[in-house]
Design an enzyme around this catalytic site. Structure first.
Site, PDB file in Angstrom:
ATOM      1  N   ASP A 155       0.838  -1.197   0.000  1.00 15.43           N
ATOM      2  CA  ASP A 155       0.000   0.000   0.000  1.00 15.43           C
ATOM      3  C   ASP A 155       0.875   1.249   0.000  1.00 15.43           C
ATOM      4  OD1 ASP A 155      -2.480   1.540   0.437  1.00 15.43           O
ATOM      5  OD2 ASP A 155      -1.619   1.910   2.417  1.00 15.43           O
ATOM      6  N   ASP A 165      -1.522  -0.270   5.993  1.00 11.17           N
ATOM      7  CA  ASP A 165      -1.840   0.366   7.274  1.00 11.17           C
ATOM      8  C   ASP A 165      -3.316   0.322   7.621  1.00 11.17           C
ATOM      9  OD1 ASP A 165      -2.222   2.367   5.049  1.00 11.17           O
ATOM     10  OD2 ASP A 165      -3.053   3.505   6.727  1.00 11.17           O
ATOM     11  N   LYS A 177      -9.087  -2.617  -3.312  1.00 11.19           N
ATOM     12  CA  LYS A 177      -8.944  -3.380  -2.067  1.00 11.19           C
ATOM     13  C   LYS A 177     -10.103  -3.103  -1.118  1.00 11.19           C
ATOM     14  CE  LYS A 177      -5.110  -1.207  -1.439  1.00 11.19           C
ATOM     15  NZ  LYS A 177      -3.885  -0.625  -0.834  1.00 11.19           N
ATOM     16  N   ASP A 225      -0.430   5.248   0.714  1.00 10.07           N
ATOM     17  CA  ASP A 225      -0.727   6.285   1.700  1.00 10.07           C
ATOM     18  C   ASP A 225      -0.967   5.666   3.073  1.00 10.07           C
ATOM     19  OD1 ASP A 225      -1.137   8.796   2.715  1.00 10.07           O
ATOM     20  OD2 ASP A 225      -2.643   9.372   1.248  1.00 10.07           O
TER      21      ASP A 225
END
EC number: 3.1.3.-
Length: 256
Positions: free
Chosen positions: A12, A208, A183, A14
């Site tokens: 991922d 995250d 996702k 951000d």
């Protein structure tokens, strides 16, 4: 923890590689570590606003993270791939440059009338008129496709509205549920695995956000690494049944 147990990584952006405009200091070292050990990886992002070229330039210029366009797979690319399989190519878009370019490259025509499909992603210039046009088209029979479910994005200001918040508005006004692509949905994950050329048992999903990154792994049989530098906290995990395969405070903790 054995980072080299896996033959490939889905990573991922951000909240994992950076946080809004702020760098995450461990991120460049993590990517250098994978490159040094010749472990292939793919940056997998639900953010639909930028093209892979723009994402790669941003990673290198702003965050000192080595990247090429071929290293990046966005929800825009996955959405365009999905729409290309459908009947009809006339698309109304709530979204930005990255999504529009991906759809056009897939052979779609961006229109405001006689609409076959409404595609909704993050749009920082959202207007009531766009929402009205999208809602009416869906009620008239156009399919409703959404890039991703993220209701919020973590940046240097805090948690700001994401594409999922815009999608929720259209869903509420039409009473029609969209087809989500990004996702944690299987479509983007299958496409990403194909791009890496690896089986799901050989790959680690790193992110995250439990609701997108981690569930993407859990729902699709892929091991997961939750890094606590963005959206999800340890406190949040007390409320979920299926836990990440691994949890680390920062990516510096993920080493042989």
């Amino acid at each position: 923890m054995n980072a080299l147990k896996y033959k490939g990584y889905l990573i991922d952006l951000d909240g994992t590689m950076y946080k809004g405009k702020e760098p995450i200091k461990e991120a460049p070292h993590f990517i250098d570590y994978l490159k040094k050990n010749q472990v292939p990886y793919l940056f997998l992002t639900n953010n639909s606003t930028s093209s892979p070229d723009e994402v790669a330039v941003k990673l290198k210029a702003q965050f000192n993270i080595p990247a090429e366009a071929s290293d990046v797979y966005t929800s825009s690319l996955a959405t365009a791939e999905y729409v290309r399989q459908l009947e009809g190519d006339r698309v109304f878009v709530i979204g930005e440059k990255g999504l529009i370019e991906a759809l056009e490259a897939a052979g779609c025509t961006i229109v405001e009338e006689d609409i076959d499909h409404v595609v909704v992603g993050l749009d920082t210039e959202l207007t009531y008129a766009k929402c009205e046009r999208a809602s009416l088209a869906i009620q008239e029979g156009a399919s409703f496709i959404a890039t991703n479910k993220d209701t919020n994005l973590p940046n240097e200001k805090g948690l700001v509205p994401g594409a999922g918040s815009i999608v929720a508005l259209i869903e509420k006004s039409t009473r029609v549920q969209p087809t989500f692509i990004g996702k944690p949905e299987s479509f983007i994950m299958e496409s990403a695995l194909n791009k890496l050329g690896l089986d799901r048992t050989e790959v680690l999903m790193v992110g995250d956000n439990y609701e997108t990154d981690i569930l993407a792994g859990i729902d699709n049989g892929i091991d997961t690494l939750l890094v606590l530098t963005g959206f999800t906290s340890k406190e949040d995990l007390k409320n979920v049944t299926s836990q990440p395969t691994y949890i680390v405070d920062t990516l510096a903790d993920w080493r042989v």
